[in-house]
Design a protein around this motif. Structure first.
Motif, PDB file in Angstrom:
ATOM      1  N   THR A 123       5.720  27.785  43.856  1.00  0.00           N
ATOM      2  CA  THR A 123       5.457  26.409  43.446  1.00  0.00           C
ATOM      3  C   THR A 123       6.672  25.845  42.719  1.00  0.00           C
ATOM      4  OG1 THR A 123       4.360  27.231  41.442  1.00  0.00           O
ATOM      5  CG2 THR A 123       2.947  26.626  43.291  1.00  0.00           C
ATOM      6  N   ASP A 124       6.698  24.523  42.607  1.00  0.00           N
ATOM      7  CA  ASP A 124       7.820  23.845  41.971  1.00  0.00           C
ATOM      8  C   ASP A 124       7.819  24.050  40.459  1.00  0.00           C
ATOM      9  OD1 ASP A 124       8.227  22.878  44.489  1.00  0.00           O
ATOM     10  OD2 ASP A 124       7.793  20.783  44.018  1.00  0.00           O
ATOM     11  N   VAL A 125       9.013  24.217  39.899  1.00  0.00           N
ATOM     12  CA  VAL A 125       9.185  24.071  38.464  1.00  0.00           C
ATOM     13  C   VAL A 125       9.402  22.581  38.194  1.00  0.00           C
ATOM     14  CG1 VAL A 125      10.662  24.586  36.476  1.00  0.00           C
ATOM     15  CG2 VAL A 125      10.167  26.371  38.166  1.00  0.00           C
ATOM     16  N   PRO A 126       8.581  21.940  37.355  1.00  0.00           N
ATOM     17  CA  PRO A 126       8.782  20.513  37.080  1.00  0.00           C
ATOM     18  C   PRO A 126      10.214  20.231  36.617  1.00  0.00           C
ATOM     19  CG  PRO A 126       6.682  21.236  36.196  1.00  0.00           C
ATOM     20  CD  PRO A 126       7.396  22.474  36.651  1.00  0.00           C
TER      21      PRO A 126
ATOM     22  N   GLY B 217     -19.594  30.007  42.613  1.00  0.00           N
ATOM     23  CA  GLY B 217     -20.009  31.390  42.743  1.00  0.00           C
ATOM     24  C   GLY B 217     -19.223  32.169  43.777  1.00  0.00           C
ATOM     25  N   LEU B 218     -18.206  31.522  44.377  1.00  0.00           N
ATOM     26  CA  LEU B 218     -17.391  32.208  45.377  1.00  0.00           C
ATOM     27  C   LEU B 218     -16.439  33.188  44.700  1.00  0.00           C
ATOM     28  CD1 LEU B 218     -16.429  29.175  47.639  1.00  0.00           C
ATOM     29  CD2 LEU B 218     -18.184  30.889  48.100  1.00  0.00           C
ATOM     30  N   ILE B 219     -16.152  34.275  45.391  1.00  0.00           N
ATOM     31  CA  ILE B 219     -15.138  35.220  44.946  1.00  0.00           C
ATOM     32  C   ILE B 219     -14.155  35.442  46.091  1.00  0.00           C
ATOM     33  CG2 ILE B 219     -16.617  36.358  43.262  1.00  0.00           C
ATOM     34  CD1 ILE B 219     -17.157  38.532  45.316  1.00  0.00           C
ATOM     35  N   ASN B 220     -13.173  36.249  45.852  1.00  0.00           N
ATOM     36  CA  ASN B 220     -12.144  36.541  46.844  1.00  0.00           C
ATOM     37  C   ASN B 220     -11.193  35.361  47.041  1.00  0.00           C
ATOM     38  OD1 ASN B 220     -11.123  38.705  48.219  1.00  0.00           O
ATOM     39  ND2 ASN B 220     -12.383  38.428  50.059  1.00  0.00           N
ATOM     40  N   LEU B 221     -10.807  34.739  45.932  1.00  0.00           N
ATOM     41  CA  LEU B 221      -9.814  33.668  45.950  1.00  0.00           C
ATOM     42  C   LEU B 221      -8.450  34.291  46.287  1.00  0.00           C
ATOM     43  CD1 LEU B 221      -9.446  30.990  43.108  1.00  0.00           C
ATOM     44  CD2 LEU B 221      -7.517  31.828  44.448  1.00  0.00           C
ATOM     45  N   LYS B 222      -7.867  33.889  47.408  1.00  0.00           N
ATOM     46  CA  LYS B 222      -6.637  34.524  47.865  1.00  0.00           C
ATOM     47  C   LYS B 222      -5.470  33.570  48.079  1.00  0.00           C
ATOM     48  CE  LYS B 222      -8.338  38.723  48.265  1.00  0.00           C
ATOM     49  NZ  LYS B 222      -7.943  39.797  47.337  1.00  0.00           N
ATOM     50  N   GLY B 223      -5.702  32.269  48.088  1.00  0.00           N
ATOM     51  CA  GLY B 223      -4.598  31.352  48.358  1.00  0.00           C
ATOM     52  C   GLY B 223      -4.758  30.036  47.639  1.00  0.00           C
ATOM     53  N   GLY B 224      -3.635  29.382  47.375  1.00  0.00           N
ATOM     54  CA  GLY B 224      -3.666  28.077  46.734  1.00  0.00           C
ATOM     55  C   GLY B 224      -2.468  27.244  47.142  1.00  0.00           C
ATOM     56  N   ALA B 225      -2.604  25.941  46.994  1.00  0.00           N
ATOM     57  CA  ALA B 225      -1.505  25.009  47.266  1.00  0.00           C
ATOM     58  C   ALA B 225      -1.699  23.803  46.366  1.00  0.00           C
ATOM     59  CB  ALA B 225      -1.488  24.590  48.731  1.00  0.00           C
ATOM     60  N   TYR B 226      -0.602  23.301  45.805  1.00  0.00           N
ATOM     61  CA  TYR B 226      -0.665  22.200  44.830  1.00  0.00           C
ATOM     62  C   TYR B 226       0.098  21.001  45.354  1.00  0.00           C
ATOM     63  CZ  TYR B 226      -0.090  19.628  40.430  1.00  0.00           C
ATOM     64  OH  TYR B 226      -0.092  18.662  39.452  1.00  0.00           O
TER      65      TYR B 226
ATOM     66  N   ASN C 257       2.137  15.215  43.920  1.00  0.00           N
ATOM     67  CA  ASN C 257       2.047  13.759  43.962  1.00  0.00           C
ATOM     68  C   ASN C 257       0.679  13.256  43.519  1.00  0.00           C
ATOM     69  OD1 ASN C 257       4.694  13.348  44.971  1.00  0.00           O
ATOM     70  ND2 ASN C 257       4.011  13.846  47.034  1.00  0.00           N
ATOM     71  N   THR C 258      -0.352  14.024  43.782  1.00  0.00           N
ATOM     72  CA  THR C 258      -1.704  13.587  43.440  1.00  0.00           C
ATOM     73  C   THR C 258      -2.350  14.445  42.365  1.00  0.00           C
ATOM     74  OG1 THR C 258      -2.714  14.987  45.147  1.00  0.00           O
ATOM     75  CG2 THR C 258      -2.022  12.771  45.809  1.00  0.00           C
ATOM     76  N   GLY C 259      -1.771  15.607  42.078  1.00  0.00           N
ATOM     77  CA  GLY C 259      -2.379  16.518  41.121  1.00  0.00           C
ATOM     78  C   GLY C 259      -3.541  17.304  41.696  1.00  0.00           C
ATOM     79  N   LYS C 260      -3.672  17.343  43.021  1.00  0.00           N
ATOM     80  CA  LYS C 260      -4.777  18.068  43.648  1.00  0.00           C
ATOM     81  C   LYS C 260      -4.385  19.518  43.901  1.00  0.00           C
ATOM     82  CE  LYS C 260      -7.001  14.149  45.943  1.00  0.00           C
ATOM     83  NZ  LYS C 260      -7.357  13.541  47.248  1.00  0.00           N
ATOM     84  N   LEU C 261      -5.333  20.392  43.650  1.00  0.00           N
ATOM     85  CA  LEU C 261      -5.169  21.816  43.899  1.00  0.00           C
ATOM     86  C   LEU C 261      -6.130  22.232  45.012  1.00  0.00           C
ATOM     87  CD1 LEU C 261      -4.137  24.692  43.142  1.00  0.00           C
ATOM     88  CD2 LEU C 261      -6.013  24.781  41.475  1.00  0.00           C
ATOM     89  N   TYR C 262      -5.570  22.815  46.074  1.00  0.00           N
ATOM     90  CA  TYR C 262      -6.364  23.332  47.188  1.00  0.00           C
ATOM     91  C   TYR C 262      -6.456  24.852  47.038  1.00  0.00           C
ATOM     92  CZ  TYR C 262      -5.407  18.731  49.186  1.00  0.00           C
ATOM     93  OH  TYR C 262      -5.307  17.370  49.393  1.00  0.00           O
ATOM     94  N   VAL C 263      -7.675  25.382  47.117  1.00  0.00           N
ATOM     95  CA  VAL C 263      -7.897  26.805  46.908  1.00  0.00           C
ATOM     96  C   VAL C 263      -8.636  27.369  48.119  1.00  0.00           C
ATOM     97  CG1 VAL C 263      -8.954  28.529  45.419  1.00  0.00           C
ATOM     98  CG2 VAL C 263      -7.974  26.480  44.412  1.00  0.00           C
ATOM     99  N   ALA C 264      -8.172  28.536  48.611  1.00  0.00           N
ATOM    100  CA  ALA C 264      -8.773  29.164  49.786  1.00  0.00           C
ATOM    101  C   ALA C 264      -9.409  30.497  49.406  1.00  0.00           C
ATOM    102  CB  ALA C 264      -7.713  29.381  50.864  1.00  0.00           C
ATOM    103  N   PHE C 265     -10.637  30.714  49.893  1.00  0.00           N
ATOM    104  CA  PHE C 265     -11.389  31.930  49.617  1.00  0.00           C
ATOM    105  C   PHE C 265     -11.534  32.723  50.909  1.00  0.00           C
ATOM    106  CE2 PHE C 265     -12.424  28.989  46.302  1.00  0.00           C
ATOM    107  CZ  PHE C 265     -12.600  29.761  45.164  1.00  0.00           C
ATOM    108  N   LYS C 266     -11.015  33.920  50.898  1.00  0.00           N
ATOM    109  CA  LYS C 266     -11.002  34.786  52.085  1.00  0.00           C
ATOM    110  C   LYS C 266     -12.425  35.139  52.524  1.00  0.00           C
ATOM    111  CE  LYS C 266      -9.393  39.409  53.515  1.00  0.00           C
ATOM    112  NZ  LYS C 266      -8.886  39.061  54.837  1.00  0.00           N
ATOM    113  N   ASN C 267     -12.675  34.985  53.838  1.00  0.00           N
ATOM    114  CA  ASN C 267     -13.943  35.372  54.465  1.00  0.00           C
ATOM    115  C   ASN C 267     -15.158  34.674  53.853  1.00  0.00           C
ATOM    116  OD1 ASN C 267     -12.317  37.160  55.870  1.00  0.00           O
ATOM    117  ND2 ASN C 267     -13.009  38.983  54.748  1.00  0.00           N
ATOM    118  N   ALA C 268     -14.967  33.568  53.166  1.00  0.00           N
ATOM    119  CA  ALA C 268     -16.054  32.973  52.378  1.00  0.00           C
ATOM    120  C   ALA C 268     -16.935  32.017  53.168  1.00  0.00           C
ATOM    121  CB  ALA C 268     -15.482  32.246  51.161  1.00  0.00           C
ATOM    122  N   ASP C 269     -16.479  31.563  54.336  1.00  0.00           N
ATOM    123  CA  ASP C 269     -17.308  30.680  55.155  1.00  0.00           C
ATOM    124  C   ASP C 269     -18.237  31.553  55.990  1.00  0.00           C
ATOM    125  OD1 ASP C 269     -18.472  28.837  56.809  1.00  0.00           O
ATOM    126  OD2 ASP C 269     -16.620  27.744  57.250  1.00  0.00           O
ATOM    127  N   THR C 270     -19.437  31.760  55.488  1.00  0.00           N
ATOM    128  CA  THR C 270     -20.395  32.674  56.125  1.00  0.00           C
ATOM    129  C   THR C 270     -21.517  31.923  56.837  1.00  0.00           C
ATOM    130  OG1 THR C 270     -21.675  32.810  54.071  1.00  0.00           O
ATOM    131  CG2 THR C 270     -19.920  34.442  54.386  1.00  0.00           C
TER     132      THR C 270
END
Length: 509
Positions: A280-283, A464-473, A476-489
Motif C-alpha cells: 500500500t501507499d505511504v501517504p 461473523g466471517l473468518i479467513n480474511l486473506k486479502g485487502g485493497a484500499y 481517493n475515496t477512503g474505501k477498503l475492500y476486504v476478501a474472505f477466502k472460500n466464504a461465499d457458501t
C-alpha cells in the motif's frame, strides 16, 4: 412697447414684450415682420453639450455572453483533505452583469502537508461498514481452472476501471479483472449483487514459460498491487519447511493486457515471507521521514518459524527499485517485524514482561489471558490511513477465550489437523492499530522493529466471517475492500471469496 435689455457677462439676453430683436428700434412703429422671431446675425455664446456616453456595465461582454471562473472553498487545506473547487459563471443580460453563480469565494487554494507529530490516532469506531458483493464462480477463460473457486483471495483495486484484480483457483492462480458490482448495504450476503463482468479473463503465469517464479510447489499468491499501469504479484512457498525460500515477486508490465503482457521476475524482496504480502501507499507527508513510498507486510501461512509472529511493515520504493530491473534483489527496511524468537515475537509485555512462561504457552494461550496474538493469529492487509498517525493491520485470530490445542478435538466434535481453538466458535476477524510515529522511531534507530506495540486491537466486525486473506484500499475515496477466502457458501458446489466494503473515515468524522 417698452423693451428691456439685460446685459450678462457671457451673453446678452433681450426681453421684449413686442418680440423684437434686442438692439432694434425703440419707437412705436412696427417692424415689417412684427410678431415673428427674426434670426440674429450675432454668434451664439451658449456652450455645446455633448451626449453622455452610456456606461459599460457588462465589462466588455456582449449581450448574452457568459464569463467563467474557478473559485475555492478555502485558501488552505491540510492533506489528505483536497482543495474543493467550483466553476462559476455570470453573463450580460439587458446590458447588466448578473451575479456570479456558486458560493465559493477564494481564487487560490494550497494543499499543505500536516505536522505529522500532531496527527490524530484513528480508532476502530471510525471504520464504517458499507455492505458487500459477490463475484461469479463461473468460468472466465480457457485455461485449466479459470474460476474463483478456492481462490487465495488476494486482490488489487484499479481506480481507472472501478474494478478488482483477483487471483483465481488455488490449483492455477491465474489473475483476472472484474468490474465491482453495486455494493449492497446489507448484513445478509444472500442479498449481495453478483458481479459477472470480467474485464479480463484469468491469465495463468505460474509454471508457464511466461516468467520464472522460482517456486515449483506449494505456490501461493499473497498480495497484488497496481502501480503505474503494472501489476506486482507477491507470493510465497506455502510449505517452506526449511524457511530458506527467498523468491517473492513477479510483475506484469501491462496490467491492461494480462494475457499478453511481458512479465519480469523473480524478485527477492528483502524480508522474504515477512514482507511478501500486501503493498500500500505511504501517504505523501510520511514519505520523506521514512525514505520510501510504499509499505508491505505479511504474517500468515504454514511453518510459523519462518514468518513474522505479528503484523509486519517494510518500507520500500518499487518505482526506484523493482520497476527499474527485470529480476533480482529488492531492498526493503523493516519498521515492524516480529521474528519467531522468544524475545522478538509479538506478546503482551504487561502480562508476560518477564517471559516467565514459554513461547508455546503464550501462543496457545494456556492461561486464557492472551488477547493480542496467538498461534491462530494472521495479518493479511495493512495500510497507513492518510491524515492520521495510524497503521491499520487486519486479519484473523482465535483461541483468545477458550485457548488452543494442537490436533485437538473441539467442543463440536471436530478433530483438528493442526493448531485450533478448543471452542469451534472462538475464531474471528481481528485488527491491530499502530502509531506511525513509533515506526518512525524504529527508522531513526530509537526502537527495534519487534519492540513496537499496538495501541489498540480486537475483534473486527465482519458479519461473523473468518479467513480474511486479502485487502485493497482506494485512497481517493477512503474505501477498503476486504476478501474472505472460500466464504461465499451460497452455492453448494462453489467456494469463491466473499467481499465486504468499509469506509475508513477520518477520526471523529
Amino acid at each position: 412697447m417698452p423693451t428691456h435689455c439685460i446685459l450678462r457677462p457671457v451673453a446678452l439676453i433681450c426681453l421684449s414684450l413686442a418680440l423684437i430683436a434686442c438692439g432694434g428700434s425703440s419707437g412705436s412703429e412696427a417692424s415689417p415682420n412684427d410678431g415673428e422671431i427674426q434670426p440674429s446675425n450675432t454668434p451664439s455664446l451658449a456652450p455645446t453639450v455633448e451626449p453622455t456616453a452610456k456606461p459599460d456595465l457588462c465589462e466588455g461582454l456582449s449581450e448574452g455572453e457568459k464569463q467563467n471562473r474557478t473559485r475555492y472553498l478555502a485558501p488552505v487545506v491540510i492533506a489528505p483533505e483536497i482543495c474543493q473547487s467550483e466553476q462559476q459563471n455570470r453573463q450580460c443580460e439587458q446590458s447588466t452583469l448578473t451575479p456570479w453563480t456558486g458560493s465559493f469565494e477564494y481564487s487560490h487554494c494550497e494543499q499543505q502537508q500536516p505536522d505529522n507529530a500532531s496527527l490524530p490516532l484513528w480508532q476502530i469506531s471510525d471504520m464504517q461498514y458499507l455492505g458487500g458483493f459477490r463475484l461469479s464462480s463461473g468460468k472466465f477463460g480457457d485455461s485449466a481452472y479459470p474460476n474463483l473457486n478456492y481462490s487465495p483471495a488476494a486482490i488489487a483495486f484499479n481506480p481507472n476501471n472501478q474494478s478488482l484484480f483477483v487471483v483465481g483457483h488455488d490449483y492455477e492462480q491465474g489473475i483476472a479483472e472484474f468490474a465491482i458490482p453495486e455494493v449492497v448495504n446489507s448484513r445478509d450476503p444472500a442479498e449481495f449483487n453478483i458481479g459477472d463482468q470480467a474485464l479480463q479473463n484469468f491469465a495463468p503465469f505460474h509454471n508457464t514459460d511466461r516468467v520464472d517464479t522460482g517456486i515449483d510447489n506449494w505456490f501461493r499468491v499473497n498480495g497484488l498491487y497496481l502501480l503505474d499501469g503494472q501489476l506486482i504479484v507477491n507470493y510465497m512457498n506455502w510449505y517452506d519447511a526449511g524457511g530458506g525460500e527467498t523468491d517473492t515477486s513477479v510483475r506484469f508490465v501491462d496490467a491492461s493486457d494480462l494475457a499478453n503482457s511481458e512479465m519480469h521476475g523473480p524478485y527477492q524482496l528483502d524480508g522474504a515471507a515477512h514482507v511478501a504480502g500486501w503493498i500500500t501507499d505511504v501517504p505523501d507527508n510520511w514519505q520523506a521521514d521514512f525514505g520510501g513510498t510504499h509499505i508491505s507486510g505479511h504474517a500468515h501461512g504454514s511453518i510459523h518459524s519462518r514468518l513474522s509472529t505479528g503484523p509486519s511493515g517494510f518500507i520500500w520504493s518499487p518505482r526506484q527499485t523493482m520497476l527499474q530491473q527485470t529480476s533480482g534483489p529488492v531492498a526493503t527496511e523493516a519498521l515492524l517485524d516480529f521474528p519467531h524468537r522468544r524475545a522478538q515475537m509479538l506478546y503482551d509485555k504487561t502480562l508476560y514482561g518477564d517471559l516467565s512462561i514459554s513461547v508455546q504457552d503464550i501462543l496457545y494461550n494456556t492461561d486464557r489471558q492472551n488477547q493480542l496474538w496467538t498461534a491462530l493469529s494472521e495479518a493479511a492487509f495493512g495500510v497507513i490511513i492518510p491524515g492520521t498517525n495510524t497503521y491499520l493491520t487486519i486479519g484473523n485470530s482465535g483461541g483468545h477465550e477458550s485457548g488452543i490445542g494442537y490436533k485437538a478435538t473441539q467442543d463440536n466434535g471436530n478433530l483438528c489437523g493442526g493448531p485450533c481453538s478448543l471452542a469451534a466458535a472462538d475464531n474471528y476477524s481481528y485488527y491491530w492499530l499502530w502509531r506511525v510515529t513509533d515506526m518512525l522511531k524504529v527508522k531513526n534507530g530509537e526502537m527495534e522493529p519487534w519492540d513496537v506495540r499496538p495501541y489498540d486491537y480486537g475483534k473486527l466486525d465482519s458479519l461473523g466471517l473468518i479467513n480474511l486473506k486479502g485487502g485493497a484500499y482506494d485512497a481517493n475515496t477512503g474505501k477498503l475492500y476486504v476478501a474472505f477466502k472460500n466464504a461465499d457458501t451460497l452455492n453448494n458446489y462453489a467456494r469463491p471469496p466473499l467481499f465486504l466494503v468499509y469506509q475508513l473515515n477520518q477520526p471523529g468524522g
